[in-house]
Design a protein around this motif. Sequence first.
Motif, mmCIF file in Angstrom:
data_model
loop_
_atom_site.group_PDB
_atom_site.id
_atom_site.type_symbol
_atom_site.label_atom_id
_atom_site.label_comp_id
_atom_site.label_asym_id
_atom_site.label_seq_id
_atom_site.Cartn_x
_atom_site.Cartn_y
_atom_site.Cartn_z
ATOM 1 N N LEU A 15 73.254 22.791 15.456
ATOM 2 C CA LEU A 15 73.473 21.760 16.474
ATOM 3 C C LEU A 15 72.558 21.972 17.675
ATOM 4 N N SER A 16 72.395 23.204 18.101
ATOM 5 C CA SER A 16 71.501 23.498 19.217
ATOM 6 C C SER A 16 70.066 23.115 18.863
ATOM 7 N N ARG A 17 69.661 23.456 17.659
ATOM 8 C CA ARG A 17 68.315 23.128 17.196
ATOM 9 C C ARG A 17 68.103 21.615 17.155
ATOM 10 N N LEU A 18 69.096 20.886 16.668
ATOM 11 C CA LEU A 18 68.981 19.430 16.605
ATOM 12 C C LEU A 18 68.921 18.811 17.996
ATOM 13 N N ARG A 19 69.652 19.362 18.934
ATOM 14 C CA ARG A 19 69.600 18.850 20.312
ATOM 15 C C ARG A 19 68.201 19.025 20.907
ATOM 16 N N VAL A 20 67.585 20.169 20.648
ATOM 17 C CA VAL A 20 66.228 20.412 21.130
ATOM 18 C C VAL A 20 65.263 19.421 20.478
ATOM 19 N N ILE A 21 65.413 19.206 19.182
ATOM 20 C CA ILE A 21 64.543 18.281 18.460
ATOM 21 C C ILE A 21 64.693 16.863 19.002
ATOM 22 N N GLU A 22 65.911 16.453 19.274
ATOM 23 C CA GLU A 22 66.159 15.088 19.755
ATOM 24 C C GLU A 22 65.503 14.814 21.099
ATOM 25 N N ASP A 23 65.209 15.826 21.880
ATOM 26 C CA ASP A 23 64.573 15.656 23.182
ATOM 27 C C ASP A 23 63.048 15.574 23.088
ATOM 28 N N GLN A 24 62.487 15.712 21.889
ATOM 29 C CA GLN A 24 61.042 15.721 21.718
ATOM 30 C C GLN A 24 60.517 14.309 21.464
ATOM 31 N N PRO A 25 59.197 14.106 21.629
ATOM 32 C CA PRO A 25 58.592 12.802 21.302
ATOM 33 C C PRO A 25 58.827 12.450 19.828
ATOM 34 N N LEU A 26 58.809 11.161 19.527
ATOM 35 C CA LEU A 26 59.170 10.674 18.199
ATOM 36 C C LEU A 26 58.403 11.351 17.067
ATOM 37 N N GLU A 27 57.087 11.469 17.174
ATOM 38 C CA GLU A 27 56.299 12.067 16.085
ATOM 39 C C GLU A 27 56.705 13.510 15.843
ATOM 40 N N THR A 28 56.851 14.267 16.911
ATOM 41 C CA THR A 28 57.251 15.669 16.788
ATOM 42 C C THR A 28 58.664 15.750 16.240
ATOM 43 N N ARG A 29 59.529 14.881 16.713
ATOM 44 C CA ARG A 29 60.917 14.849 16.258
ATOM 45 C C ARG A 29 60.975 14.617 14.753
ATOM 46 N N ALA A 30 60.202 13.663 14.269
ATOM 47 C CA ALA A 30 60.200 13.359 12.834
ATOM 48 C C ALA A 30 59.763 14.568 12.009
ATOM 49 N N GLU A 31 58.732 15.253 12.454
ATOM 50 C CA GLU A 31 58.256 16.437 11.733
ATOM 51 C C GLU A 31 59.330 17.522 11.678
ATOM 52 N N HIS A 32 59.965 17.786 12.818
ATOM 53 C CA HIS A 32 60.957 18.845 12.868
ATOM 54 C C HIS A 32 62.232 18.475 12.109
ATOM 55 N N LEU A 33 62.621 17.209 12.154
ATOM 56 C CA LEU A 33 63.792 16.787 11.377
ATOM 57 C C LEU A 33 63.518 16.896 9.880
ATOM 58 N N ALA A 34 62.282 16.625 9.477
ATOM 59 C CA ALA A 34 61.912 16.787 8.069
ATOM 60 C C ALA A 34 62.017 18.252 7.649
ATOM 61 N N GLN A 35 61.623 19.167 8.550
ATOM 62 C CA GLN A 35 61.753 20.598 8.262
ATOM 63 C C GLN A 35 63.216 20.987 8.094
#
Length: 53
Positions: A15-35
């Motif tokens: 959950l902490s990791r997802l919160r950090v990802i959600e605060d990132q720009p869309l392109e970066t967010r998509a890459e990290h969510l895919a990971q």
Amino acid sequence: MTDEAGFDEEGSALLSRLRVIEDQPLETRAEHLAQVYEELRSVLESGDSRTSA
């Protein structure tokens, strides 16, 4: 051990990791969510092979 929301340490870390990802720009967010997706898929698939053996 679980927290007040019923999450164990791994769940809370996720959950902490997802919160950090959600605060990132869309392109970066998509890459990290895919990971995260690939990591979770791998864990789930390895769990299936252990229980079916």
